[in-house]
Design a protein around this motif. Sequence first.
Motif, short mmCIF file in Angstrom:
data_model
loop_
_atom_site.label_atom_id
_atom_site.label_comp_id
_atom_site.label_asym_id
_atom_site.label_seq_id
_atom_site.Cartn_x
_atom_site.Cartn_y
_atom_site.Cartn_z
N UNK A 1 22.32 3.31 -2.95
CA UNK A 1 21.44 3.18 -1.88
C UNK A 1 20.35 4.06 -2.10
N UNK A 2 19.16 3.86 -1.22
CA UNK A 2 18.22 4.77 -0.98
C UNK A 2 18.38 5.21 0.50
N UNK A 3 17.52 6.45 0.46
CA UNK A 3 16.95 6.79 2.03
C UNK A 3 15.39 6.58 1.83
N UNK A 4 15.00 5.74 2.81
CA UNK A 4 13.54 5.50 2.81
C UNK A 4 12.72 6.47 3.77
N UNK A 5 11.41 6.86 3.39
CA UNK A 5 10.77 7.54 4.00
C UNK A 5 10.28 6.96 5.34
N UNK A 6 10.77 7.39 6.41
CA UNK A 6 10.24 6.74 7.85
C UNK A 6 8.77 6.77 7.98
N UNK A 7 8.21 5.74 8.43
CA UNK A 7 6.98 5.59 8.64
C UNK A 7 5.94 5.23 7.59
N UNK A 8 6.59 4.84 6.40
CA UNK A 8 5.79 4.33 5.06
C UNK A 8 5.50 2.89 5.48
N UNK A 9 4.06 2.79 4.97
CA UNK A 9 3.34 1.44 5.01
C UNK A 9 4.01 0.18 4.51
#
Length: 286
Positions: A236-244
Amino acid sequence: MTSQAVAYFTEHGSVEAVNARIGAGCDARLALVMSRLVHHLHAFVKDVALTQEEWGLAIDFLTRTGQMCDDKRQEYILLSDVLGVSMLVDAINNRRPEGATENTVLGPFHVDGVPEMPMGTNICKDGAKEPCLFEGVVTDLQGRPLQGVRIDVWSDNEEGFYDVQQPGVQPEHNNRGVFVTGADGRYWFEGIKPVSYPIPDDGPVGQLLGRLGRHPYRPAHMHFMVSREGFDTIVTHTFVGGDAYLASDAVFGVKASLIAPFDPVEGGATKWRSRFDFVMNPRDVV
Ligand code: BEZ
Ligand code: FE
């Protein structure tokens, strides 16, 4: 055999004509998959009334896609990724109960053989401007901490490249680490706050995206492969909240449950902190 019994090829009977050739000794699963593929492929060709020129373009595209592949570049997987097929195959094969951490696409940049490191190691070897502490706990579905979980992580650098994309430029194993949890199930390490980056777009898949008016970007993320005997491996990944690019990931990898907080830290060893807990599903239990 009379001439009436022969299923000569016709536009209307094209699927039956092809599938009738599958031999009685053919493996049952192969026969099923190929006959359904022919069914859907012929339906597609009829649906769009494919022209000779378009068929030629498709053959040329597939030829160039194959020619782009070598032991470092897999253009067909990239094609599968941008068509959403990789995520669909992953979804079908990794159905998990509510509460278990979801999978997403593996991507082409995982590397085997990264050595295990002590918890807390800084995996960024080329100087971080935005250092980030990653931490959390790994539990089972009942919330019990899991010991002996292998946590394999990798991310791009602050310029948006993985180490394997820049051999000789980035140090080997830059932004890669392997950690094993203790009895408390906790993990923590330092890295960078990842940045969004384009998937390799200098080949036929990139050209296709361009023709479709699609951008090649992935939202910023940290890759995790979380494994322990007796449990489903979480890729999996963790995604950076707020990324465009969260809503328009080129490979459709984003799931709401994987968007993680990246909080600014005042006066700490790192500028950012991202906490994400993993919940493992026992193997063979859906
Ligand atoms: C990645 O996240 O590393 C990735 C995934 C799919 C295609 C290209 C890159
Ligand atoms: Fe990635």
